[in-house]
Enzyme design. Sequence first.
Site: not given
Length: 217
Positions: A103, A121
């Site tokens: 990533e 989040k």
Amino acid sequence: MNQDDLKRLVGEAALEYVQPDSIIGVGTGSTVNCFIEALLKSRIHIEAAVSSSEATTALLQAGGIRVVDLNQTGGLDVYIDGADEFDVHRRLIKGGGGALTREKIVAAASKKFVCIADQSKKVGVLGAFPLPIEVIPLARSLVARQLVALGGQPEWRQGFTTDNGNWILDVHNMDLVDPVAMEKTINNLAGVVTCGLFAMRPADLVLMSTQEGIKQI
């Protein structure tokens, strides 16, 4: 809306940043899976995708999207990925799924990094979510001791091996008030492949789904 609905909402919102006939970077995780589903339903034609994990590759290929190696593409226009945590400065913790190294590579290769996440989040200060760190297996104990010296409480993610053949240490209670400095410090430890702090290269845009709709950060 429940959390699954919020994930689907933000996954669909990310389609706005996908240019037809382009090569895009695609991350890993449940919210990204919603983006992939939305992409397939949209019938937006993309030339190919660079994937951050074997799991994402399987989903993309099952939907008929060609997956190519980053070495074949050069830079990417956009990278779409989720996060385990993000702050108001768009700095992230990633790696709950164990794909943090790939990533980070795809994010670094992309002109625009769009992070998609639901409102749960968002945090004031990073660190409630344990910080994942990918380590060379030989160095697991060495790195763990050094992380303890830095104030963290590392826990080996036993039974899990990354797509790169390495192991993960999940670090609890790490002081991440200065995430840029901590990212540099951890990444400089011998045996660390990379840590799950995306602070030196944060997201360029966070799309956050809320009960009131999509908000941009």
